[in-house]
Design a protein around this motif. Structure first.
Motif, PDB file in Angstrom:
ATOM      1  N   HIS A 203      40.619  43.468  36.881  1.00 48.98           N
ATOM      2  CA  HIS A 203      39.997  44.570  36.061  1.00 48.98           C
ATOM      3  C   HIS A 203      38.988  44.711  35.822  1.00 48.98           C
ATOM      4  O   HIS A 203      38.150  43.782  35.417  1.00 48.98           O
ATOM      5  N   GLY A 204      38.261  45.621  35.968  1.00 49.24           N
ATOM      6  CA  GLY A 204      36.602  45.829  35.874  1.00 49.24           C
ATOM      7  C   GLY A 204      35.695  44.947  36.552  1.00 49.24           C
ATOM      8  O   GLY A 204      34.353  44.994  36.554  1.00 49.24           O
ATOM      9  N   LEU A 205      36.235  44.419  37.775  1.00 46.47           N
ATOM     10  CA  LEU A 205      35.244  43.965  38.747  1.00 46.47           C
ATOM     11  C   LEU A 205      34.906  44.852  39.927  1.00 46.47           C
ATOM     12  O   LEU A 205      35.637  45.900  40.240  1.00 46.47           O
ATOM     13  N   ASN A 206      33.802  44.636  40.427  1.00 45.22           N
ATOM     14  CA  ASN A 206      33.426  45.675  41.590  1.00 45.22           C
ATOM     15  C   ASN A 206      33.886  45.170  42.890  1.00 45.22           C
ATOM     16  O   ASN A 206      34.615  44.449  42.987  1.00 45.22           O
ATOM     17  N   PRO A 207      33.911  46.280  43.689  1.00 43.73           N
ATOM     18  CA  PRO A 207      34.317  46.049  45.299  1.00 43.73           C
ATOM     19  C   PRO A 207      34.317  44.770  45.944  1.00 43.73           C
ATOM     20  O   PRO A 207      35.376  44.112  46.358  1.00 43.73           O
TER      21      PRO A 207
END
Length: 334
Positions: A203-207
């Motif tokens: 959750h909240g991490l970039n691709p």
């Protein structure tokens, strides 16, 4: 049609894996019931050295009986058994890459598409519905084909995932096919059977970070690790810009080592792709990797094949006389 050796081996291996799984309930008594049903010798109730085991008893099982037993052990119907044997059509998958189905909510298809782009430089083709599919073919048919031919399955659980009937069908298909499965929580916990395990949160991490989490898991799966290395080489070979080439080269450089054939393949790819030998990022990643393993950097050009020596013509060789110019020898008079 008779089963090939590879098909028989695959069916037997999957049966043994299921029977050896303590949670499957295949104790010795139940195995004996199964063996009796097929007219095979039963197993000893208490193990002793030299006693035949389950794999010994099914070694020469006829193809038809082997298929029937496989269906019983894995709980599959006739069509599912046939699908397990048939080589799946690889459809829209990139050749040489790990075939990974990305199950996701349609609300986040753009985000998942970027995750798939990041996975591509690691040798993994992430199937994303609407991105991977061909517009000229029925979309449901393509999704089913991808599910049949996938080698791994990942569910990305956004809040909308649990309310999607399509996502639940994809999860059910994956559970039934018994391919390696992984789940990442992107703001919501999974429901149903896949919710029984503790899965990592992205959750909240970039691709890129999400892709790193997925590719790290793929690398730990024995059946996929070697294929992932092949996929990395394929991704490096087809890289059409130095940024992607650098990202893939960095992942190759993170491997412990390579076989002789893999080193030679990497040499060939380096020389052939100008985005690698002409790009700063891939060279920055590969140079210390080569030096660490005592390999020549940069990979030298291939030695040209030595020219074959012309076959000498005894009639024209300067080393010997011309047989047609030999002076006649005077014969003695008689």
């Amino acid at each position: 049609m008779a089963l090939s050796r590879a098909e028989r081996f695959k069916l037997k291996s999957r049966m043994l894996a299921e029977i050896d799984d303590q949670a499957s309930g295949w104790d010795t008594r139940r195995q004996n019931l199964l063996l009796q049903e097929f007219g095979l010798p039963t197993l000893a109730m208490s193990w002793s050295h030299g006693e035949p085991e389950f794999e010994d008893q099914i070694a020469n099982l006829p193809d038809t009986d082997l298929l029937d037993m496989y269906g019983i052990v894995l709980g599959l119907d006739e069509q599912e058994v046939q699908n397990s044997v048939d080589e799946p059509d690889t459809g829209n998958w990139k050749p040489g890459y790990v075939r990974l189905f990305l199950s996701h909510s349609a609300h986040h298809k753009d985000f998942i598409g970027r995750v798939a782009d990041e996975l591509a430089v690691t040798g993994i083709h992430g199937f994303v519905a609407h991105d991977t599919m061909e517009v000229s073919k029925p979309w449901q048919q393509q999704i089913e084909q991808a599910l049949r031919s996938m080698q791994a399955f990942v569910a990305v659980i956004h809040p909308e995932f649990n309310d999607s009937a399509w996502c639940h069908q994809e999860v059910g298909w994956a559970l039934g096919s018994r391919v390696p499965k992984f789940v990442v929580r992107a703001g919501m916990d999974p429901k149903g059977f896949i919710g029984s395990d503790q899965w990592p949160s992205v959750h909240g991490l970039n691709p890129r970070k999400v892709a790193d989490e997925i590719s790290s898991w793929v690398a730990t799966v024995p059946a996929l690790g070697e294929r992932m290395v092949d996929g990395l080489f394929k991704a490096l070979e087809s890289a059409n810009n130095y940024v992607d080439a650098g990202a893939t080269a960095a992942r190759i450089a993170a491997l412990d080592s390579l076989s002789v054939d893999q080193w030679n393949r990497l040499d060939d790819i380096y020389r052939a792709n100008d985005q690698i030998h002409g790009g700063a990022l891939p060279k920055k990643a590969l140079r210390p990797f080569y030096q660490e393993h005592g390999r020549t950097w940069p990979p030298p050009p291939k030695s040209p094949m030595p020219a074959s020596s012309p076959v000498s013509d005894p009639w024209s060789s300067p080393a010997g006389p011309d047989p047609w110019s030999i002076e006649p020898v005077d014969e003695p008079p008689f």
